[in-house]
Design a protein around this motif. Sequence first.
Motif, PDB file in Angstrom:
ATOM      1  N   ILE A  25       0.849  -1.191   0.000  1.00 30.06           N
ATOM      2  CA  ILE A  25       0.000   0.000   0.000  1.00 30.06           C
ATOM      3  C   ILE A  25       0.888   1.245   0.000  1.00 30.06           C
ATOM      4  O   ILE A  25       1.561   1.528   0.995  1.00 30.06           O
ATOM      5  N   PRO A  26       0.914   1.991  -1.096  1.00 30.40           N
ATOM      6  CA  PRO A  26       1.669   3.249  -1.111  1.00 30.40           C
ATOM      7  C   PRO A  26       0.778   4.416  -0.690  1.00 30.40           C
ATOM      8  O   PRO A  26      -0.413   4.453  -1.005  1.00 30.40           O
ATOM      9  N   LEU A  27       1.369   5.355   0.034  1.00 27.01           N
ATOM     10  CA  LEU A  27       0.636   6.553   0.419  1.00 27.01           C
ATOM     11  C   LEU A  27       1.526   7.760   0.159  1.00 27.01           C
ATOM     12  O   LEU A  27       2.571   7.917   0.788  1.00 27.01           O
ATOM     13  N   LEU A  28       1.116   8.598  -0.789  1.00 30.46           N
ATOM     14  CA  LEU A  28       1.835   9.826  -1.104  1.00 30.46           C
ATOM     15  C   LEU A  28       0.931  11.008  -0.770  1.00 30.46           C
ATOM     16  O   LEU A  28      -0.214  11.064  -1.225  1.00 30.46           O
ATOM     17  N   ARG A  29       1.460  11.950   0.004  1.00 32.24           N
ATOM     18  CA  ARG A  29       0.651  13.116   0.359  1.00 32.24           C
ATOM     19  C   ARG A  29       1.499  14.379   0.223  1.00 32.24           C
ATOM     20  O   ARG A  29       2.525  14.521   0.891  1.00 32.24           O
ATOM     21  N   VAL A  30       1.041  15.267  -0.631  1.00 36.53           N
ATOM     22  CA  VAL A  30       1.738  16.532  -0.865  1.00 36.53           C
ATOM     23  C   VAL A  30       0.941  17.667  -0.230  1.00 36.53           C
ATOM     24  O   VAL A  30      -0.242  17.837  -0.518  1.00 36.53           O
ATOM     25  N   LYS A  31       1.605  18.424   0.642  1.00 40.90           N
ATOM     26  CA  LYS A  31       0.965  19.580   1.274  1.00 40.90           C
ATOM     27  C   LYS A  31       1.697  20.871   0.910  1.00 40.90           C
ATOM     28  O   LYS A  31       1.532  21.895   1.565  1.00 40.90           O
ATOM     29  N   ASN A  32       2.510  20.779  -0.127  1.00 40.18           N
ATOM     30  CA  ASN A  32       3.253  21.938  -0.613  1.00 40.18           C
ATOM     31  C   ASN A  32       3.347  21.799  -2.128  1.00 40.18           C
ATOM     32  O   ASN A  32       3.849  20.794  -2.634  1.00 40.18           O
ATOM     33  N   GLU A  33       2.876  22.793  -2.850  1.00 35.63           N
ATOM     34  CA  GLU A  33       2.830  22.689  -4.309  1.00 35.63           C
ATOM     35  C   GLU A  33       4.215  22.589  -4.941  1.00 35.63           C
ATOM     36  O   GLU A  33       4.356  22.207  -6.106  1.00 35.63           O
ATOM     37  N   LEU A  34       5.260  22.871  -4.178  1.00 38.13           N
ATOM     38  CA  LEU A  34       6.614  22.797  -4.707  1.00 38.13           C
ATOM     39  C   LEU A  34       7.267  21.431  -4.458  1.00 38.13           C
ATOM     40  O   LEU A  34       8.391  21.190  -4.893  1.00 38.13           O
ATOM     41  N   ALA A  35       6.561  20.562  -3.756  1.00 40.75           N
ATOM     42  CA  ALA A  35       7.106  19.233  -3.450  1.00 40.75           C
ATOM     43  C   ALA A  35       6.839  18.264  -4.597  1.00 40.75           C
ATOM     44  O   ALA A  35       5.919  18.454  -5.402  1.00 40.75           O
ATOM     45  N   GLU A  36       7.640  17.195  -4.646  1.00 37.09           N
ATOM     46  CA  GLU A  36       7.501  16.192  -5.708  1.00 37.09           C
ATOM     47  C   GLU A  36       7.685  14.797  -5.114  1.00 37.09           C
ATOM     48  O   GLU A  36       8.716  14.508  -4.495  1.00 37.09           O
ATOM     49  N   LEU A  37       6.690  13.936  -5.311  1.00 38.52           N
ATOM     50  CA  LEU A  37       6.739  12.574  -4.795  1.00 38.52           C
ATOM     51  C   LEU A  37       6.469  11.584  -5.922  1.00 38.52           C
ATOM     52  O   LEU A  37       5.617  11.832  -6.780  1.00 38.52           O
ATOM     53  N   THR A  38       7.185  10.462  -5.916  1.00 36.65           N
ATOM     54  CA  THR A  38       6.983   9.428  -6.931  1.00 36.65           C
ATOM     55  C   THR A  38       6.934   8.059  -6.259  1.00 36.65           C
ATOM     56  O   THR A  38       7.420   7.870  -5.145  1.00 36.65           O
ATOM     57  N   HIS A  39       6.364   7.096  -6.999  1.00 33.80           N
ATOM     58  CA  HIS A  39       6.210   5.747  -6.455  1.00 33.80           C
ATOM     59  C   HIS A  39       6.270   4.725  -7.575  1.00 33.80           C
ATOM     60  O   HIS A  39       5.791   4.968  -8.686  1.00 33.80           O
ATOM     61  N   GLU A  40       6.876   3.577  -7.282  1.00 35.11           N
ATOM     62  CA  GLU A  40       6.809   2.448  -8.203  1.00 35.11           C
ATOM     63  C   GLU A  40       6.748   1.158  -7.399  1.00 35.11           C
ATOM     64  O   GLU A  40       7.314   1.061  -6.306  1.00 35.11           O
ATOM     65  N   ALA A  41       6.042   0.177  -7.956  1.00 31.29           N
ATOM     66  CA  ALA A  41       5.871  -1.086  -7.241  1.00 31.29           C
ATOM     67  C   ALA A  41       5.728  -2.225  -8.231  1.00 31.29           C
ATOM     68  O   ALA A  41       5.224  -2.048  -9.340  1.00 31.29           O
ATOM     69  N   SER A  42       6.189  -3.390  -7.799  1.00 32.09           N
ATOM     70  CA  SER A  42       5.992  -4.601  -8.591  1.00 32.09           C
ATOM     71  C   SER A  42       5.731  -5.760  -7.642  1.00 32.09           C
ATOM     72  O   SER A  42       6.432  -5.931  -6.647  1.00 32.09           O
ATOM     73  N   VAL A  43       4.692  -6.538  -7.948  1.00 32.88           N
ATOM     74  CA  VAL A  43       4.351  -7.720  -7.173  1.00 32.88           C
ATOM     75  C   VAL A  43       4.061  -8.841  -8.159  1.00 32.88           C
ATOM     76  O   VAL A  43       3.212  -8.693  -9.039  1.00 32.88           O
ATOM     77  N   GLY A  44       4.764  -9.951  -8.034  1.00 32.91           N
ATOM     78  CA  GLY A  44       4.516 -11.038  -8.975  1.00 32.91           C
ATOM     79  C   GLY A  44       5.474 -12.192  -8.788  1.00 32.91           C
ATOM     80  O   GLY A  44       6.288 -12.213  -7.866  1.00 32.91           O
ATOM     81  N   ARG A  45       5.376 -13.151  -9.688  1.00 31.13           N
ATOM     82  CA  ARG A  45       6.225 -14.327  -9.627  1.00 31.13           C
ATOM     83  C   ARG A  45       7.619 -14.019 -10.159  1.00 31.13           C
ATOM     84  O   ARG A  45       7.872 -12.957 -10.732  1.00 31.13           O
TER      85      ARG A  45
END
Length: 319
Positions: free
Chosen positions: A270-290
């Motif tokens: 479960i990823p959770l990204l929360r931006v409370k500043n318009e100048l901030a930058e958040l990224t996410h990547e995930a892989s689940v598998g065999r």
Amino acid sequence: MQIEKNYSKEFEYIQKAYDKAGGDVSGLLTKDIVSIIVSGHKILGRNTVEGVHIEADCDENHVKLYFKVDDGVVVKKPVHLCVGYLKDFGEQNLDYEFDIGNNVIINFISHCSFPAAKDILHKMKSKMIIGNNSKVTYEDVHFHNEEGLVNLDTDYETIVGNNSKYDNRFTLTKTRVGNMKIKMDVDLKDDAKAYIETKVREKKDDYVEINEILRLNGKNSSGIAKTFVIATDESKAKVITEAYGNGDYSKGHIECDEIVDGPKVDLSTIPLLRVKNELAELTHEASVGRINSDQLETLMSKGLTEEEASEMIIKSILK
């Protein structure tokens, strides 16, 4: 380091467990290395150098360690924390407090071993405050066993000062996990940087909860949070990674790599990204598998069985 006479036999057992966990106990005994050896709720021995202060408070139910590093201290060799619990049943409670000064460079290596555990609880709470312009790494390697049950509750709470760097890595891949709950929570100030990583391999009916949190509160703060989970057999895992972009121009990245290898595996991320500043930058990547089928086929074409090929791929991922 001098080992307390009453604990010499216990030290021998801790030494064997420490070696299995990947440590080199001979390094703990030299005078120019900061080190401490904990067995159960006892301090078997400790050593320090100028500028690094260690205080301990122990009773039959608890060990509290306080580390203070003076401003400007550069510790050239890693600080070794050797922790073990030799009983079959019981509970070990550890509290660490770290006060790291300004302009400090220090590396911690912790090896935790529970070779005889049948049903034990190991709780560790770490609070670390890092001053400005410092660089701190903390590597925590665990070695349990294949038959018994270790219930692990580990909590790291860290504040990273202005223009400081923090690297925290937890690894449990050589033995069964048991039941594990781990949390890494990092608060970054102006221009601070952090890298946090949890790497786990589950077997049989192991259960894992991982929670990694980046609080990017400072201007130009940045952080990376990574998880690697190999879930096999009937194991279960729940991974939650969080990043909060609060500071101007803060940047955060969270990455989850999970492999399932078993018909009854239960794994969620479960990823959770929360931006409370318009100048901030958040990224996410995930892989689940065999496991990658092309890699399997390539190795099997060279004469390996599917099980052998899978094991080779898993080991390469966990390096």
